[in-house]
Scaffold this active site. Structure first.
Site, mmCIF file in Angstrom:
data_model
loop_
_atom_site.group_PDB
_atom_site.id
_atom_site.type_symbol
_atom_site.label_atom_id
_atom_site.label_comp_id
_atom_site.label_asym_id
_atom_site.label_seq_id
_atom_site.Cartn_x
_atom_site.Cartn_y
_atom_site.Cartn_z
ATOM 1 N N CYS A 160 26.811 32.103 56.085
ATOM 2 C CA CYS A 160 26.922 32.688 57.702
ATOM 3 C C CYS A 160 26.036 33.700 57.845
ATOM 4 O O CYS A 160 25.052 33.799 57.687
ATOM 5 C CB CYS A 160 28.308 32.705 57.987
ATOM 6 S SG CYS A 160 28.360 32.383 59.686
ATOM 7 N N HIS A 169 30.885 27.252 55.949
ATOM 8 C CA HIS A 169 31.703 28.291 54.983
ATOM 9 C C HIS A 169 32.487 27.626 53.844
ATOM 10 O O HIS A 169 33.383 26.734 53.972
ATOM 11 C CB HIS A 169 32.838 28.888 55.763
ATOM 12 C CG HIS A 169 32.301 29.996 56.623
ATOM 13 N ND1 HIS A 169 32.239 31.275 56.373
ATOM 14 C CD2 HIS A 169 31.922 29.792 58.159
ATOM 15 C CE1 HIS A 169 31.809 31.943 57.446
ATOM 16 N NE2 HIS A 169 31.726 31.050 58.315
ATOM 17 N N GLU A 190 33.856 28.692 51.457
ATOM 18 C CA GLU A 190 35.154 29.192 50.922
ATOM 19 C C GLU A 190 36.459 28.911 52.032
ATOM 20 O O GLU A 190 37.519 28.943 51.340
ATOM 21 C CB GLU A 190 35.023 30.838 50.826
ATOM 22 C CG GLU A 190 35.135 31.589 52.229
ATOM 23 C CD GLU A 190 33.895 31.493 53.186
ATOM 24 O OE1 GLU A 190 33.045 30.615 52.921
ATOM 25 O OE2 GLU A 190 33.670 32.213 54.031
#
Lengths: 82, 229, 735
Positions: B86, B203, B205
């Site tokens: 990002c 993302h 994560e």
């Protein structure tokens, strides 16, 4: 010395914010507006350097920091002599 | 093997990335501070998401000038693995480690949603555990994710198979609706020519635990871990 | 020097002014008058609401901190506490929607991290005028992007909230923001100024002329000049606040400060005098040392400035350097501007002279308290009566119409603009009955919800107050959470009008009764009066924020149907109640009648039963019945289902069909259950004296409802989905 630097998208890059402004202006009836490009203005106050030196560093910092040369172009002018 | 997660002022996915690496993948992980020159001997540097320096000039632009990033640049040029997520992707573009730039999302709104990406290149350290064409469900959360590059650059990155992920629909089809932010070539993830620096807008994560709605992001971390082991 | 005109301009009455003179033993100077005008404003002093708020239950075994501090605190076990609060930012959001909403987020987050908690969630309750008016659309667009702009940047997920539309909000939109943080129980910080001689530090942004008199603006009615008050609105800097969060939490992790307070509404004035008053001490500051953004600021302007992203810290005498080092690591200045003194006075120096010398007790504690006159509103007589109206010919069409009404339609257009997944805790996406956030390194989760129906409160304020609490708790029960604490934001018109005061008194009474019945403490909140423009008041609009705990997050339940063939069961009883319904408003343009009534005991039984079935894993989904009634709730179970599963159901009750389908009778929940578990569920229901009716089965791709063997609703799920999903984006579509 005061310098004004104008950063805007290159002509080849689509500017959706400018487009949105244009559309709004058209909805408000300003049909004569052919195109809108949106940009950023920086005003820099310089001291202790000559005009000549300024002319050298302004393009440098514009290219390196203020504008992203991949998508943006810049122009500048001295608006207050110091 | 050790991971380093960089903290810039304004980073806000630094703890999330650290949490995933440490608690989900049980990896040795350390934070790296933007003002320092020390990479603490990590094997992979992760530039996390967020709004570094408020994204006030352009997304990622000011972070690219921080002292630590000069070390990261050298680390990358020596072949070290760097993953930008990002805002991290935006920083890599501003730093010139990856070609192109980010524009505001086409519809001019911040977008936070689960989307699908298709694995285009599975011969990278970040994607080798995935199958080519595999579809991953991962979330995005960004305002400036509309990838742009000149036609020559696009030709170049296509020729070099630098496109690692593309936005697609759930079935793997590319179309305008799936390309939510309007990116050129539906690019969601891009690698450098040398193949050691990846930038991606989604993302992973946030998609590493069932509880969060998807585990598809694991494959990216698992690829890196397998590569470094 | 101080004349009648100046006193009026400061929103003080002549009696209040005389009381000030008497308290301080002389005429105040202009800066001192400014200080009183802020701290004695309705916004800061609660002078009209105090006597009524006393009715709210505020104690409980989990309460660590009740009302009166920056935020309430509840023990959530494992050595952790939840710190949460709701605040209004209505007036600034009307004047400048983006910045008004953004600084609202900044303010509520400061309330949370000031107490030592890391903020983990934001929710907001928004009320706008109908979107058919362009002005309302642009206010909503600005408010939503303001919330997004601030919350996304600072990295706190906006995980839920609610939005309603009504014409009464066209000139008075409501922006209520809720934040929650988590702290270690033994590391909570308070606004204390202890230890004579301890230094007072100023941290964060420089002071400018922004927002001077924001608190008094929020305590006065709007008129045509209000839009000219634009320069009053502060500008937020989320990046600066992000640095403040990190720096403050780092400072708090060490034993180097005594107390900390944010500078919100009423800036330096409020933080200095509150900290001193809380500790029975005094504070002396020197304005020449205050970092300033503009030149030539007067003491009056500096004391009243509401520049954002500023904090006041009382540090331990010998730890100042350590504090400053941490702030400097985060590129923030921490400047000593004064110290804690003896004697309980606020003393302010400027250019070598003392410009303020006031007893803090008078500023904080001695503001007059009013028992304002209240009177039953005359509108109740006519507005509670509904004239006869026809039943619709086509119930399918009516259902689609309701699904696409702005209040019921899907709000993805809104929450997609909010980062709701940052911090990797979000277990349920926005749209579920309650937001669900896991607590890291634990099996537990926190469930959060905001609720409040203002039309109910307009036509029966006491019931409106009760239902706001009941429905919020029902939302929590539907995901499997026990409620543990409440915060409330009470938005009303001008309290000097007896009819408004009556509404207020009644709503608070209703909230108090419901909270007592459910045994949940109110830990704080906010009162926003003077939501009037040119004499027209908003509907009484209580917004309840309720926090709940799920013991095992893996058992939490979401509203969407999970698989075809499951049984759909209605918990609770259908009654013929159409008053104040979304149906009447949407189809007949009537905002009339008596709202559905509520029996708190029955409500509690249903909620506990729902929780029990979830803890025993007897149900697959649960969804509350609220606006739009039974049929809307059932339809939503399909639309929120990941597989968009339809259903075919039959309802038997003998009453007006539109009341059965669209009436908003309380204490009802729709659940689905795997067939092998249905019997167990029904037996348990019998034992618990809860009415449970099997309506039919999930499956197929149509929404089908029968009544007395007649098909009364039959719509493809896709069509319903389209109506529900596209209504709001269509309104905002740039053509």
């Amino acid at each position: 010395m005061k310098v004004r630097i104008l950063v805007s998208f290159k002509d080849s890059v689509l500017d959706p914010q400018g487009q949105a402004v244009k559309n709004t202006l058209h909805t408000l009836g300003y049909s004569s507006i052919k195109d809108v490009r949106q940009g950023k203005v920086f005003e820099l106050e310089l001291e202790g350097i000559s005009k000549k030196e300024a002319e050298k560093i302004i393009p440098k910092i514009s290219d390196k920091v203020l504008a992203n040369p991949v998508i943006e172009k810049f122009s500048w002018q001295i608006i207050e002599k110091g | 093997m050790k991971f380093g997660v960089v903290i810039f002022p304004g980073s806000n996915c630094d703890y999330d990335t650290y949490y995933a690496l440490k608690n989900v993948f049980k990896q040795k992980t350390t934070f790296l501070w933007h003002k320092e020159h020390d990479l603490k001997n990590v094997d992979c540097v992760i530039l996390p998401g967020g709004f570094s320096y408020g994204d006030y000039l352009r997304s990622g632009s000011i972070a690219a000038f921080s002292p630590l990033m000069q070390e990261v640049k050298e680390f990358a040029l020596r072949g070290g693995l760097v993953l930008g997520i990002c805002n991290g992707f935006q920083i890599l573009l501003e730093l010139g480690l990856l070609p192109g730039a980010m524009l505001r999302n086409e519809k001019l709104k911040f977008l936070c949603q689960f989307i699908h990406i298709r694995v285009e290149n599975n011969k990278t350290p970040f994607s080798h555990q995935a199958k080519k064409g595999q579809i991953l469900k991962v979330p995005i959360a960004h305002f400036d994710g509309n990838y742009f590059a000149s036609p020559e650059t696009i030709l170049e990155i296509k020729k070099n198979s630098q496109i690692v992920f593309r936005y697609s629909d759930a079935k793997g089809q590319l179309n305008e609706e799936a390309n939510v932010n309007g990116s050129a070539e539906s690019i969601a993830g891009l690698i450098n020519k040398a193949g050691n620096v990846l930038g991606m807008m989604p993302h992973p994560e946030r998609a590493s635990e069932v509880l969060l709605g998807s585990e598809d992001g694991r494959i990216i971390f698992e690829s890196i871990i397998a590569k470094l082991s | 020097m101080i004349d009648k005109k100046i006193i009026e301009e400061h929103n003080l009455t002549l009696e209040e002014y005389e009381k000030i003179v008497q308290l301080i033993g002389r005429e105040p100077n202009i800066t001192e008058l400014g200080i009183f005008s802020l701290m004695w404003s309705e916004h800061c002093s609660y002078k009209s609401s105090k006597i009524h708020l006393k009715k709210l239950p505020v104690t409980g075994k989990n309460v660590v901190q009740g009302p009166g501090e920056n935020a309430g605190i509840i023990d959530i076990g494992d050595g952790l506490v939840a710190v949460f609060k709701i605040e209004s930012h209505n007036h600034p959001s009307y004047i400048e929607p983006y910045q008004g909403a953004a600084t609202g987020i900044g303010g509520i987050l400061r309330d949370i991290f000031t107490m030592g908690a890391r903020p983990i969630a934001l929710l907001d309750s928004l009320r706008f005028g109908p979107l058919s008016k362009p002005k309302n659309k642009s206010i909503m667009e600005g408010v939503v992007s303001g919330i997004a702009g601030y919350g996304n940047s600072i990295g706190v997920p906006t995980v839920g909230g609610d939005i309603y539309f009504n014409d009464c909000y066209s000139r008075n939109p409501l922006v209520n923001v809720f934040a929650l943080g988590i702290a270690e129980k033994n590391k909570i910080f308070y606004a204390k100024a202890e230890g004579i001689g301890n230094p007072v530090l100023y941290v964060g942004s420089k002071t400018g002329r922004d927002g001077i008199h924001g608190a008094t603006m929020a305590s006065a009615e709007f008129d045509q000049d209000s839009e000219k008050k634009r320069p009053n609105v502060q500008v937020g800097d989320p990046f600066k606040e992000k640095l403040l969060v990190e720096a403050c939490l780092e400072v708090m992790a060490k034993d180097i400060i005594v107390g900390i307070q944010d500078m919100g509404a009423a800036g330096l004035t409020c933080s200095t005098s509150e900290m001193a008053a809380n500790s029975g001490a005094g504070i002396e500051i020197n304005l020449d040392l205050v970092p300033q953004r503009e030149e030539g600021m007067t003491p009056y302007e500096m004391m009243l400035s509401e520049s954002q992203e500023r904090m006041l810290i009382v540090a331990k005498k010998d730890k100042v350097e350590e504090v400053q080092q941490i702030f400097s690591k985060w590129d923030l200045d921490a400047v000593t501007i004064g110290q804690v003194t003896e004697g309980g006075r606020l003393k302010v120096r400027f250019e070598g002279k003392i410009v303020v010398d006031l007893p803090v007790d008078a500023i904080i504690n001695l503001c007059p308290v009013y028992k304002r006159e209240s009177k039953i509103p005359s509108y109740l007589k006519s507005e509670t009566i509904i004239k006869p109206f026809p039943s619709p010919e086509n119930y399918s069409k009516t259902l689609l119409k309701l699904l696409s009404s702005a209040t019921i339609a899907e709000k993805e257009w809104v929450y997609r603009q909010y980062d709701h997944t940052v911090q990797v805790n979000t277990a349920f996406l926005p749209g579920a009955d309650a937001s669900l956030l896991r607590i890291k390194n634990s099996k537990k989760a926190l469930a959060l919800t905001l609720d409040g129906n203002s039309l109910y409160s307009y036509l029966d304020p006491r019931t409106g107050g009760k239902i706001a609490v009941a429905e919020a708790c029902r939302n929590l029960a539907c995901v499997g959470a026990r409620p543990v604490g409440v915060t409330n934001c009470l938005n009303f018109g001008n309290p000097e009008k007896p009819e408004i005061m009556w509404q207020f008194k009644e709503v608070v009474e209703g909230i108090a009764q419901a909270c007592s019945a459910f045994n949940i403490p109110v830990t704080g909140g906010n009162v926003s009066f003077y939501n009037d423009t040119e004499g027209i008041s908003i509907y009484p609009s209580p917004v309840l924020g309720v926090v709940g705990i799920v013991d095992d997050v893996s058992r939490a339940v979401s509203p969407g149907f999970k698989k075809a063939g499951d049984s759909v069961i209605l918990l609770g009883e259908n009654k013929e109640e159409l008053g104040c319904s979304e149906y009447l408003k949407c189809v007949f343009n009537m905002e009339k009648g008596i709202p559905p009534q509520i029996d708190l005991k029955e409500e509690k039984r249903i909620q506990e039963f729902c929780l029990e079935t979830i803890s025993m894993s007897l149900i697959e989904s649960a969804h509350d019945i609220s606006e739009g009634g039974l049929s809307i709730s059932l339809a939503e179970c399909s639309l929120l289902s990941p597989l968009k599963i339809g259903f075919s159901l039959a309802i038997q009750d003998d009453m007006r069909l539109d009341a059965l389908l669209f009436g908003e009778t309380q204490s009802r929940i729709v659940v689905s259950s795997s067939n092998q578990k249905v019997k167990k569920l029904l037996n348990l229901a019998k034992k618990r004296k809860v009415k449970a009716t099997v309506l039919g089965k999930t499956g197929g791709d149509r929404i089908i409802i029968y009544h007395s063997n007649k098909k009364i609703i039959d719509i493809p799920v896709n069509e319903a989905y389209k109506a529900w999903k596209e209504a709001i984006p269509d309104i905002f579509q740039v053509k």
